[in-house]
Design an enzyme around this catalytic site. Structure first.
Site, PDB file in Angstrom:
ATOM      1  N   CYS A 475       0.541  -0.920   0.554  1.00  0.00           N
ATOM      2  CA  CYS A 475      -0.058   0.478   0.052  1.00  0.00           C
ATOM      3  C   CYS A 475       0.650   1.713  -0.158  1.00  0.00           C
ATOM      4  O   CYS A 475       1.171   2.063  -0.658  1.00  0.00           O
ATOM      5  CB  CYS A 475      -1.232   0.326   1.673  1.00  0.00           C
ATOM      6  N   GLU A 477       4.139   1.512   0.993  1.00  0.00           N
ATOM      7  CA  GLU A 477       6.124   0.886   1.310  1.00  0.00           C
ATOM      8  C   GLU A 477       6.953   0.469   0.314  1.00  0.00           C
ATOM      9  O   GLU A 477       6.410  -0.621  -1.112  1.00  0.00           O
ATOM     10  CB  GLU A 477       6.246  -0.110   1.810  1.00  0.00           C
TER      11      GLU A 477
END
Lengths: 828, 317
Positions: A475, A477
Site C-alpha cells: 500500500c 511501502e
C-alpha cells in the site's frame, strides 16, 4: 439514491470503454468469492513424493507440479488469459504456509485470540455468496467464501497433511522452544499488543524484475542458469546449494512455460467449437500469444500484456501474497507500446481495462483476524510517473492511458500511485487528479525525492538506479523494483497498548497479562521514560521472533520463481532467503497509533506538568474508568493540544516519539543481516487496536479506534484545516522511514474544474516541498456514504479509500464505514 | 479632509485588534490560486438568506448544538448571568441578549461535550499576519494569497490598514469580499492597495433591498462608482442568486447594465445553498427564508448568456 438527499455529483464518472469490458466487469461484480484448493492439492501430491529432496528443489518441484496441473480457464470475452483459480473471484488456501487456521475453520473453533475484536465486511460479493450457499450445493467457508463439497474434502486432506509441515508449524516448533521471550509474543497476541500471527499470508511487498523477464524471455534465463550449472564446480555446501538453486529455478520457469502452453491448448480447444468467427479468431490469436510468451520476448504490445500477466500471476500463485505489486508498469511496458505501430490507442485502453479486472479477480484467504486488518485488499500497487535515471520526467502516453483505464474501469485493483516529481507533465498531473475526482481513492501521491533520500541512507544504491527502479510494494511501502527482498514484516505493533503498559506498570488492564514490569509513572517525564522502555522491548522481541519464523520460511516456503526474477539471485546462485537480492534492507518493523500516544502525552504535559490540574495518578485512574463521572478532566484532555494543528506543543512530542521509534527499529538486525527498516502504516489495524485499548489521556474513550494513517490527525481533532494538518505532518523527517501516509478527504465541489485540479496539485507540491512523503484523497460526500451504508446495492461499484488502500465501500465493515463518514470533512 | 497615511512607513505601524470568527485555509473560489480567507465579524447588512449568520453581530456569540448536548446542565450552574434555562429539557432556553454582555462565556468552558462554543475571537494584526504566513509556500506554488471576508471586512478599517502594511512588505496578494456598504472616507487611503474586490450587488430595486437586507443600496452604488474610478479591472461583481428574491430577469438585467455603465468587466453568480441553516439553529435563530429547492441551472444559463452578450466575463460558482 434517496430522493430527499441532494448530492453534489461526482465530477468525473465514466464507464468501461468497450462492451467487452463492461461485460467482464459486470460478470466480476456478480460473482461470489470462492475457495479453490486445486493448486494446493497438486502441491500436496508433489510434496508427498519428494520427501528427502533438497529444500530448494522440493519447493520448486511442488510449485511446478501444481502449476502445470492447474485447469486453464478462459472466459468469454477475455483477451488476456490466465487465472489464479478456476473461479472469477477465487482464493487459494495455502496450507503449506499455515494449515492450523484452516483446520480450525473446519472445526468451527476460534482461530486466534484476536478474533473477538475483528470486524469484517458483509456486503457485495459476500452477501451474494451467502445467498448462493443456500440455493446451491455449496458451503460457507471462513465467513465470506464459498466452497463446493468436493473441494472441501480435498482442502481438509491438504490441511491435515500439512499439519506439522507448514511454515507456521515448523516456525512455531522452533521459536516456541528456543526463544527466550516466546511467552511475551504469545501474551502480545492475546493482549493485541501485536497483530495476530501473519503466517497464513506473509509474502509480498516486492516487485519482480519485469524488465528482464519481458525483454529476455524465460528461455534465455533458463539457458543462463544451465550455463551457470555447467560452469560451477561443487566444492562445498555453498557451491552445492547454488547448483540446487539453479536446478530449482530451471524447473519453475519450465513449468511456467508449460502452464502458459496449457492456456494455448485450451484456447485452441475452445476455438474448435466456437461458432462466432470473430471470437474464434481471437481465441486462435490468444493461443498464439500463449505459445510464444513468456518463453520468448513479446513481439507486440498485446503479447507484452499477456507476457506481463503470466509473469506476474505465476509469482502470485507461488506464494501467499499481500502487497505483491506490478511496479513501474508505464516504464517497462512503454517500449512495447511505442514500437507497436499496428495497435490503436483504443485497443491499448481496452487491454489496460481488462488488466484491471484480471488483477481485481485475485482474492486471498488468511486467518480471520488478518482479513479484518486488510479488509480483503491485496495491495497490488501500480506506480507510474516519477523520473528516468537522469531525473527527466517519467510519464509518457502509456501513463496517460493507464490513468484513463482506471477512470473508465473502476475496480479496486490495482491501486494506482504517482511518484511525484516537479518534472511531470501538466497533462499527466491533471489526468491523475481527474482520476482522484472519480472518488475511487487513488492515485495516491508519493514524493520521489524523499524516497531517494531514504534509499540512499539504507542501501546506498546510486541515485540514477533509485530514480529508475523506485516502486511501491504494497500500500505505501516503497521498494526497489526487481531487486529487493520481499516478506518485509511480521505485523504491527500497537502504540495504544504500549501506552497502557507504560501507565499501568507493564500490566494490560484488559487481560491482566503482565508484560515487562515497570514503575508506575508519577510524572510526564516518567511516563515518557517507561513508554520508551516498553516500545524498545516490544520492537526487539517482535523482530527476534520474526527472524526465527523466517528461518522456517527458508526451510518450507522460500520463493524460487520470484528469486529467479529478482536481481541478482541468478547471478549469485542464491535464493531470496539466502540473500540473493541486491537490496536486503527492506524488511520493516511496522506500528500504528502513534498519534494517539503523542496526543496523550501532550495532554499529560499540559494538565499534569504545566497546569498542575491533576496528578498522574488521577489521570490514570480516570482512563481506567473510561472518564466516567469525570467529564471535566475529559473535556480538558480533549482541549489539550492535538497533532495535526501545527501546534509545536504536541508536534514536538510526536517528532520525538517518531525519531525514537526509528532508532529502536534500526538497532535490530533482520534475518538477512541488515538493520531493520522503520515503517508506519495503518491498513485497518487502528480498529482492532482501538477496540482493545482503554481510554487514553488524550480524551479518547475506550474501544474507540486509534488514529488511522501515520501522520493524519485523529478524526475530529484537526480543527485548523488541511494546511495545518500537513504542516504538522511535514515536521517529521520522512526520509527515516519506508512508508508513511496522510489521508485527506475532499468534497467534490472543492476540486471542481481545471482550476480545482490545479489547486490540488499545488497542495500536493507544497506538502512535498515541505518534504512530506505521501498524500491520498477521499473525494466523497458524507451523505453519499451514509446512503451507501443503507443501500449497498445502489453503490456496488463505489470505491472509497481506507487508510492506504481502496476497497468496495459496501464490503467494508460497519465500523470502518463509520470512520470514513466521521473523518473531519475538509471545510468548504 | 482625508487623513492619508504612508502605508510603507514601518514606524507608523500599530498592532490593532479586532474580532474575527474564522480563518480558513485552502479556499479555492475566493480569488486567484489557493487563498486563506479571513472572516471578520460584524456586518451592517442583515440579509435574510445570509449563509454566515454568525458574521452579522460584531461581538462574540454562542453556538449551541442541541444534538451534542447531553443535558448535564453544567452550563446552567456555571452561568453568571442566569441566562441558560434547562427547566424544559426538550427545549432549553438561552437568553442571547444577556449572553452578548457576558465576556467570560464560562458556559463554553464547562461544557464537556463541546455543545456550547464561542464564535468570534479577538486577534491582533501581528498574530493574524503570523497565522496567514504559514501558507506562504502554498501561496507561492498556487499564485494565491489572502482574501478578507466576513461579515463586512471594511467595517474593520483600522485593522486592515495596519494589516496591509505587513502584507505589502512581503508582497502578499490581498483581496476583499465586500457587501459595498462602508464608509468611503475610512478606506480612501488604502483602498487602492487592495489587489482585487468581490463586490456584491444583491438587489437593484431600492425598496426591496432595504426590506431584505436592512439597508439602502444607494451608498453601495456610490461606493462602487468610486471604486470603479480607481481601477475597474480589480472588480468582480458578485451576485448571490436567491430563488424568487432576486432571480428575476429584470433585476439581473439592471445589475448587468449597472456594471457595463461603470465599465466593470467581470461578474460572478453564486448558486444558492442552504448550508448555513444549521448555524441559525445553533444561534437560536430562525432561518426565515422558505425556499423549495429547485434547479437553478436554467436561470443561471440565461443570466450567463445575458452577461456575456453585455461583454462581461462570467463565472458561476
Amino acid at each position: 439514491m434517496t430522493e430527499s438527499l441532494t448530492f453534489e455529483p461526482r465530477e468525473i464518472i465514466k464507464q468501461p470503454s468497450t462492451e467487452r469490458i463492461r461485460h467482464l466487469r459486470d460478470q466480476y461484480l456478480s460473482e461470489p468469492l470462492m475457495i479453490d484448493p486445486e493448486y494446493i492439492y497438486g502441491y500436496m501430491e508433489a510434496h508427498r513424493k519428494t520427501d528427502g529432496m533438497n529444500v530448494l528443489e522440493r519447493r520448486a518441484e511442488c510449485h511446478a507440479y501444481a502449476l502445470e496441473n492447474l485447469t486453464p480457464v478462459i472466459r468469454d470475452n477475455e483477451l488476456i488469459v490466465g487465472s489464479k483459480t478456476r473461479f472469477v473471484r477465487g482464493a487459494i488456501p495455502y496450507c503449506n504456509y499455515a494449515s492450523d487456521f484452516i483446520l480450525k475453520i473446519f472445526e468451527e473453533k476460534q482461530q486466534e485470540a484476536q478474533d473477538s475484536v475483528t470486524d469484517l465486511g458483509d456486503g457485495g460479493g459476500i452477501a451474494k455468496g451467502r445467498e448462493l450457499a443456500q440455493s446451491e450445493d455449496l458451503d460457507i467457508f471462513s465467513h465470506k467464501f464459498l466452497i463446493s463439497k468436493k473441494d472441501k474434502d480435498n482442502l481438509k486432506e491438504c490441511a491435515e497433511y500439512f499439519k506439522g509441515k507448514s511454515m507456521q508449524d515448523v516456525g512455531d516448533a522452533l521459536w516456541k522452544t528456543t526463544f527466550s521471550a516466546a511467552d511475551y509474543i504469545e501474551k502480545g497476541w492475546e493482549a493485541v499488543l501485536y497483530t495476530a500471527p501473519h503466517d497464513p499470508a506473509p509474502e509480498g511487498r516486492y516487485v519482480l524484475d519485469f524488465e528482464t523477464a519481458l525483454n529476455e524471455g524465460f528461455q534465455k534465463i533458463i539457458e543462463k542458469m544451465k550455463k551457470n550449472i555447467l560452469k560451477t564446480q561443487i566444492t562445498d555446501y555453498k557451491s552445492a546449494e547454488k547448483v540446487y538453486f539453479w536446478k530449482a529455478g530451471i524447473r519453475v520457469l519450465e513449468a511456467t512455460i508449460t502452464w502458459a502452453n496449457n492456456y494455448a491448448n485450451e484456447a485452441e480447444r475452445l476455438a474448435q467449437t466456437e461458432m462466432d468467427p470473430k471470437r474464434k479468431q481471437e481465441l486462435l490469436t490468444i493461443a498464439g500469444h500463449c505459445k510464444w510468451v513468456p518463453e520468448n520476448p513479446p513481439r507486440n504490445f498485446i503479447e507484452a500484456m499477456q507476457a506481463f500477466w503470466f509473469i506476474y500471476l505465476a509469482g502470485h500463485i507461488e506464494g501467499a501474497h499481500l502487497g505483491y505489486s506490478p511496479g513501474r508498469f508505464d516504464r517497462y511496458m512503454y517500449p512495447f507500446y511505442k514500437e507497436d505501430t499496428q495497435i490503436s490507442e483504443d485497443e491499448v485502453l481496452e487491454l489496460l481495462e481488462a488488466l484491471r479486472i484480471k488483477m481485481t479477480e485475485i482474492e486471498y484467504v488468511a486467518s480471520f483476524s488478518w482479513e479484518g486488518l486488510g479488509s480483503g485488499n491485496l495491495f497490488q500497487n501500480m506506480i507510474i510517473g516519477g523520473t528516468d535515471e537522469n531525473g527527466r520526467r517519467g510519464d509518457n502516453e502509456l501513463s496517460m492511458l493507464i490513468l484513463q483505464s482506471a477512470i473508465n474501469c473502476q475496480t479496486t485493483q490495482p491501486t494506482l500511485s504517482i511518484w511525484y516529481d516537479d518534472s511531470l507533465s501538466e497533462e499527466f498531473l491533471l489526468k491523475a487528479v481527474e482520476c482522484v475526482k472519480t472518488g475511487c481513492g487513488f492515485p495516491a501521491w508519493f514524493n520521489l525525492k524523499i524516497y531517494i533520500q531514504h534509499e540512499l541512507q539504507t542501501s546506498g544504491l546510486p541515485v540514477p538506479v533509485i530514480r529508475k527502479y523506485a516502486a511501491m510494494g504494497g500500500c505505501t511501502e516503497p521498494t526497489m523494483e526487481g531487486m529487493s527482498y520481499g516478506i518485509v514484516q511480521a505485523g504491527f505493533i500497537n502504540h495504544g497498548k504500549l501506552l497502557e503498559l507504560a501507565m499501568y506498570g507493564g500490566k494490560d488492564p484488559r487481560t491482566d497479562l503482565q508484560f515487562t514490569e515497570t514503575k508506575i509513572p508519577r510524572s510526564y517525564e516518567e511516563l515518557i521514560k517507561v513508554y520508551k522502555i516498553h516500545l524498545e522491548t516490544a520492537i526487539q522481541n517482535w523482530q527476534s521472533y520474526w527472524n526465527i519464523v523466517m528461518a522456517a520460511h527458508r526451510q518450507t516456503c522460500n520463493l524460487i520463481y520470484s528469486s529467479v526474477l529478482i536481481r541478482d539471485c541468478v547471478e549469485r546462485g542464491l535464493s531470496l532467503d539466502d540473500g540473493g537480492a541486491i537490496c536486503n534492507e527492506v524488511p520493516t518493523t511496522l506500528s500504528s497509533g502513534m498519534v494517539n500516544v503523542a496526543n496523550s502525552l501532550a495532554a499529560v504535559k499540559r494538565l499534569v506538568e504545566d497546569q498542575k490540574l491533576f496528578t498522574m495518578a488521577e489521570v490514570m485512574e480516570a482512563c481506567k474508568n473510561n472518564f466516567e463521572n469525570n467529564d471535566d478532566m475529559r473535556r480538558k484532555a480533549l482541549d489539550a493540544p492535538k497533532w495535526g494543528n501545527d501546534d509545536d506543543d504536541v508536534d514536538e512530542i510526536f517528532v520525538d516519539l517518531f525519531d525514537t521509534y526509528c532508532e529502536f527499529v534500526k538497532n535490530g538486525i533482520n534475518y538477512l543481516g541488515k538493520p531493520y527498516d522503520p515503517s508506519m502504516l495503518a491498513i485497518s489495524t487502528h480498529t482492532p487496536f482501538g477496540k482493545v485499548t482503554g481510554a487514553t489521556p488524550d480524551g479518547r474513550l475506550a474501544e474507540i479506534p486509534l488514529c488511522d494513517g501515520v501522520t493524519s490527525p485523529f478524526p475530529g481533532t484537526d480543527v485548523n484545516g488541511p494546511v495545518a494538518a500537513i504542516l504538522s505532518a511535514a515536521k517529521v523527517d520522512h526520509t527515516k522511514i519506508r512508508g508513511g501516509l496522510h489521508n485527506m478527504k475532499f468534497h467534490p465541489v472543492t476540486l471542481k474544474g481545471i482550476l480545482g485540479s490545479k489547486k490540488l496539485i499545488s497542495l500536493i507540491k507544497t506538502y512535498f516541498d515541505y518534504l512530506g512523503f505521501q498524500l491520498q484523497f477521499n473525494v466523497v460526500h458524507t451523505e453519499m456514504l451514509r446512503d451507501a451504508q443503507n443501500n449497498p446495492d445502489k453503490y456496488r461499484d463505489l470505491i472509497v479509500r481506507v487508510a492506504g488502500f481502496s476497497a468496495f465501500f459496501v464490503e467494508l465493515s460497519k465500523s470502518i464505514q463509520d470512520q470514513i463518514i466521521e473523518r473531519t470533512e475538509l471545510e468548504l | 479632509m482625508i487623513l492619508t497615511q504612508d502605508l510603507t512607513n514601518p514606524l507608523s505601524f500599530k498592532n490593532e485588534e479586532t474580532t474575527i470568527f474564522n480563518i480558513q485555509d485552502y479556499c479555492v473560489d475566493d480569488g486567484t490560486g489557493i487563498r486563506t480567507v479571513v472572516f471578520f465579524k460584524g456586518c451592517y447588512l442583515q440579509c435574510i438568506w445570509c449563509s454566515n449568520p454568525e458574521s452579522q453581530l460584531f461581538e462574540p456569540e454562542i453556538f449551541y448544538s442541541e444534538i451534542k448536548c447531553k443535558r448535564c446542565r453544567k452550563c446552567e450552574k456555571a452561568c453568571t448571568y442566569s441566562s441558560i434555562d434547562f427547566s424544559n429539557l426538550e427545549c432549553p432556553i438561552i437568553n442571547r441578549k444577556k449572553c452578548s454582555i457576558c465576556e467570560s462565556k464560562i458556559c463554553t468552558q464547562v461544557c464537556p461535550e463541546n455543545a456550547l462554543r464561542t464564535v468570534g475571537y479577538s486577534i491582533s494584526v501581528l498574530d493574524l499576519f503570523e497565522r496567514v504566513k504559514k501558507n506562504s509556500l502554498l501561496f507561492r506554488n498556487s499564485g494565491g494569497g489572502i482574501t478578507l471576508s466576513g461579515g463586512e471586512p471594511l467595517a474593520h478599517t483600522d485593522f486592515i490598514r495596519e494589516f496591509l502594511k505587513k502584507t505589502m512588505a512581503i508582497g502578499f496578494s490581498v483581496g476583499i469580499e465586500t457587501c459595498g456598504f462602508f464608509d468611503w472616507r475610512k478606506v480612501a487611503d488604502f483602498i487602492q492597495k487592495i489587489d482585487f474586490f468581490f463586490f456584491d450587488l444583491k438587489i437593484m430595486d431600492a425598496k426591496l433591498h432595504k426590506e431584505l437586507t436592512g439597508v439602502n443600496n444607494e451608498k453601495i452604488h456610490m461606493n462602487l462608482k468610486k471604486l470603479s474610478q480607481i481601477d475597474v479591472n480589480k472588480i468582480t461583481i458578485s451576485v448571490p442568486i436567491i430563488p424568487r428574491i432576486n432571480d428575476d430577469l429584470e433585476n439581473i438585467k439592471k445589475t448587468i447594465n449597472f456594471c457595463t455603465e461603470l465599465g466593470i468587466k467581470k461578474i460572478r453568480f453564486l448558486k444558492y445553498h442552504e448550508w448555513g441553516k444549521g448555524k441559525y439553529e445553533e444561534l437560536g435563530r430562525q432561518y426565515s427564508l422558505k425556499i423549495h429547492s429547485e434547479s437553478q441551472e436554467n436561470g443561471l444559463r440565461t443570466f450567463e448568456t445575458l452577461a456575456r452578450e453585455a461583454g462581461l466575463q462570467v463565472n458561476i460558482i
